[in-house]
Design a protein around this motif. Structure first.
Motif, PDB file in Angstrom:
ATOM      1  N   ASP A 118      -1.841   3.615  -3.067  1.00 51.39           N
ATOM      2  CA  ASP A 118      -0.507   3.989  -2.620  1.00 51.39           C
ATOM      3  C   ASP A 118      -0.262   5.480  -2.822  1.00 51.39           C
ATOM      4  N   GLN A 145       0.471   8.102   0.058  1.00 53.97           N
ATOM      5  CA  GLN A 145       1.661   8.951   0.012  1.00 53.97           C
ATOM      6  C   GLN A 145       1.281  10.424   0.145  1.00 53.97           C
ATOM      7  N   ASP A 166       2.430  12.889   3.072  1.00 52.11           N
ATOM      8  CA  ASP A 166       3.065  14.175   2.771  1.00 52.11           C
ATOM      9  C   ASP A 166       2.309  15.323   3.424  1.00 52.11           C
TER      10      ASP A 166
END
Length: 82
Positions: free
Chosen positions: A8, A12, A16
């Motif tokens: 995760d 992420q 980003d």
């Protein structure tokens, strides 16, 4: 459970990175458009030279960002006019 957390976090970070890259491409593209518009409003040779140098620098940055996007398989609809 920690394996999922790591995945995760990586996901992420990738999201980003993708978001930031697309924002940078958009910023450079918009700035290039404003420079092109500025040519029509500038008659001073020194200012035209400054616009030319800024445009060249931004085009180099744009090319770099597009290359990175291609390497990461990130697609975008932003382009620049010649």
């Amino acid at each position: 459970m920690k394996l999922f957390t790591k995945k995760d976090n990586t996901s992420q970070e990738e999201d980003d990175f993708r978001r930031q890259l697309l924002e940078d491409i958009n910023f450079v593209s918009e700035r290039l458009e404003r420079i092109r518009e500025s040519y029509d409003m500038t008659a001073e040779p020194e200012l035209v030279d400054a616009l030319i140098y800024e445009e060249k620098a931004l085009r180099s940055r744009f090319d770099y960002l597009i290359r990175i996007a291609k390497e990461k398989n990130i697609k975008c609809r932003i382009g620049i006019r010649e």
